[in-house]
Write a protein that holds these residues in place. Structure first.
Motif, PDB file in Angstrom:
ATOM      1  N   LEU A 235      -5.380   6.003   8.402  1.00 37.94           N
ATOM      2  CA  LEU A 235      -4.511   5.169   9.226  1.00 37.94           C
ATOM      3  C   LEU A 235      -5.405   4.332  10.130  1.00 37.94           C
ATOM      4  O   LEU A 235      -6.137   4.872  10.961  1.00 37.94           O
ATOM      5  N   LYS A 236      -5.343   3.005   9.977  1.00 36.69           N
ATOM      6  CA  LYS A 236      -6.204   2.102  10.727  1.00 36.69           C
ATOM      7  C   LYS A 236      -5.498   1.661  12.006  1.00 36.69           C
ATOM      8  O   LYS A 236      -4.431   1.045  11.964  1.00 36.69           O
ATOM      9  N   ASN A 237      -6.103   1.983  13.164  1.00 33.61           N
ATOM     10  CA  ASN A 237      -5.518   1.662  14.461  1.00 33.61           C
ATOM     11  C   ASN A 237      -4.075   2.173  14.499  1.00 33.61           C
ATOM     12  O   ASN A 237      -3.845   3.325  14.204  1.00 33.61           O
ATOM     13  N   GLY A 238      -3.088   1.363  14.831  1.00 37.06           N
ATOM     14  CA  GLY A 238      -1.697   1.822  14.786  1.00 37.06           C
ATOM     15  C   GLY A 238      -1.432   3.059  15.623  1.00 37.06           C
ATOM     16  O   GLY A 238      -0.764   3.996  15.167  1.00 37.06           O
ATOM     17  N   GLU A 244       4.315   9.919  13.847  1.00 37.73           N
ATOM     18  CA  GLU A 244       5.083   9.992  12.608  1.00 37.73           C
ATOM     19  C   GLU A 244       4.214  10.053  11.358  1.00 37.73           C
ATOM     20  O   GLU A 244       4.671  10.523  10.313  1.00 37.73           O
ATOM     21  N   LEU A 245       2.965   9.592  11.433  1.00 39.56           N
ATOM     22  CA  LEU A 245       2.173   9.415  10.217  1.00 39.56           C
ATOM     23  C   LEU A 245       0.957  10.327  10.096  1.00 39.56           C
ATOM     24  O   LEU A 245       0.277  10.291   9.072  1.00 39.56           O
ATOM     25  N   VAL A 246       0.673  11.142  11.094  1.00 42.31           N
ATOM     26  CA  VAL A 246      -0.540  11.964  11.013  1.00 42.31           C
ATOM     27  C   VAL A 246      -0.502  12.903   9.813  1.00 42.31           C
ATOM     28  O   VAL A 246      -1.545  13.207   9.209  1.00 42.31           O
ATOM     29  N   ASP A 247       0.677  13.358   9.408  1.00 41.52           N
ATOM     30  CA  ASP A 247       0.770  14.238   8.241  1.00 41.52           C
ATOM     31  C   ASP A 247       0.588  13.487   6.925  1.00 41.52           C
ATOM     32  O   ASP A 247       0.253  14.087   5.901  1.00 41.52           O
ATOM     33  N   VAL A 253      -9.034   5.545  11.341  1.00 43.26           N
ATOM     34  CA  VAL A 253     -10.108   4.592  11.634  1.00 43.26           C
ATOM     35  C   VAL A 253      -9.660   3.817  12.869  1.00 43.26           C
ATOM     36  O   VAL A 253      -8.609   3.179  12.857  1.00 43.26           O
ATOM     37  N   ASN A 254     -10.450   3.891  13.921  1.00 46.15           N
ATOM     38  CA  ASN A 254     -10.056   3.259  15.178  1.00 46.15           C
ATOM     39  C   ASN A 254     -11.152   2.364  15.710  1.00 46.15           C
ATOM     40  O   ASN A 254     -12.327   2.698  15.668  1.00 46.15           O
ATOM     41  N   GLU A 255     -10.723   1.232  16.268  1.00 42.39           N
ATOM     42  CA  GLU A 255     -11.624   0.304  16.929  1.00 42.39           C
ATOM     43  C   GLU A 255     -11.306   0.253  18.428  1.00 42.39           C
ATOM     44  O   GLU A 255     -10.179  -0.015  18.820  1.00 42.39           O
TER      45      GLU A 255
END
Length: 316
Positions: A235-238, A244-247, A253-255
């Motif tokens: 999951l990029k940034n967001g 809701e989406l960690v599973d 990937v975070n900036e």
């Protein structure tokens, strides 16, 4: 707050989850590890491995497999298995120039279109996992499949990113086959995972009335497409989607979460045993490592053009 570039920061109420399995040049004065260019690699593409045949009457459950046995890559998607990186795994991120294979990192994140299969093979031979960068949320006018995108799904320009325009992620009927073909390419080249970019168009100015629900639905489709092909997916940034989406995703990937003072929002990935592959562009390692190291992030200092140079945090 809207930020018209890939590093989009948002706020969210996050629910902790249970744990699950798992260059250029620098000044060299910081306490971390400063790495620069060495060997480079280019080559030709390799063909996709043939699907493995199954024996449904005598298949072993995952828990019954002999210790140390890994499932063949070509059976991974059918069996619901794929590479699951562990929290704290070091990485290298390079999207421009010839790939510098001398960087001492167990994971490489590189461009899926620009990288030939034998580069991936060479990294595998060195014991590394390789992530396939694919832009899933924006049209790029230089890609070989640009003609596959109809005008009606192409929206506003991405500020500061020439040749990129937001996509209408509500149009799953149009975008799913295009993204499936891109992920097929990643699998055929032997990549282990996908880094999908621009997964937060609704929080920008895409030129379409996108909602958070539209984005969540599209991002889940992206995760499913990757997993169906035996590929891990990030999951990029967001940040406001993590609850809701960690599973659904295998890593983040975070900036610039340290720059925007929001790294705590990424901790559900760490709590689930999944890595946060994190970069800062404007801060030094002396400034951000004391923030991200205690959180268990895999942090790098990188140049904006994502050339081979990187600097890691010092060993704890």
């Amino acid at each position: 707050m809207v930020r018209l570039r890939r590093a989009v920061a948002v706020a969210a109420l996050l629910v902790p989850l249970l744990s699950c399995g798992s260059g250029g040049s620098g000044d060299g004065d910081n306490a971390g590890t400063d790495e620069a260019g060495g060997a480079t690699a280019t080559a030709t593409e390799a063909a996709s491995p043939a699907p493995a045949e199954s024996e449904p009457s005598e298949e072993l459950e995952e828990s019954e497999q002999p210790a140390g046995t890994e499932q063949p890559d070509d059976a991974a998607g059918a069996a619901g298995d794929w590479w699951r990186p562990a929290a704290g795994t070091d990485w290298q991120w390079q999207l421009t120039g010839e790939i510098d294979t001398s960087v001492d990192a167990p994971v490489y994140d590189i461009d899926g279109f620009e990288t030939d299969a034998s580069v991936v093979d060479g990294l595998h031979a060195d014991g590394r996992k390789v992530i396939c960068y694919i832009n899933v949320g924006a049209f790029e006018d230089w890609r070989p499949d640009a003609a596959d995108f109809p005008d009606e799904v192409i929206g506003n320009d991405l500020a500061e990113w020439e040749g990129e325009r937001w996509l209408d992620v509500r149009r799953l009927d149009v975008l799913e086959p295009i993204m499936a073909a891109r992920f097929d390419m990643c699998a055929e080249k032997g990549f282990d995972a996908v880094e999908p970019d621009n997964m937060d168009g609704y929080d920008n100015d895409p030129g379409f009335p996108l909602t958070r629900a539209d984005q969540i639905a599209y991002n889940r489709m992206i995760a499913d497409l990757a997993h169906e092909r035996g590929l891990a997916v990030g999951l990029k940034n967001g940040l406001d989607q993590i609850d809701e989406l960690v599973d659904d995703f295998d890593f983040s990937v975070n900036e610039e979460c340290a720059h925007y003072e929001e790294c705590e929002l990424l901790t559900p990935f760490i709590e689930a045993g999944k890595p946060v592959f994190h970069v800062e562009y404007e801060m030094t390692t002396d400034e951000f490592c004391p923030i991200t190291q205690p959180l268990g992030f895999s942090s790098l200092a990188k140049n904006w053009d994502l050339d081979p140079w990187r600097e890691t945090c010092p060993a704890p």
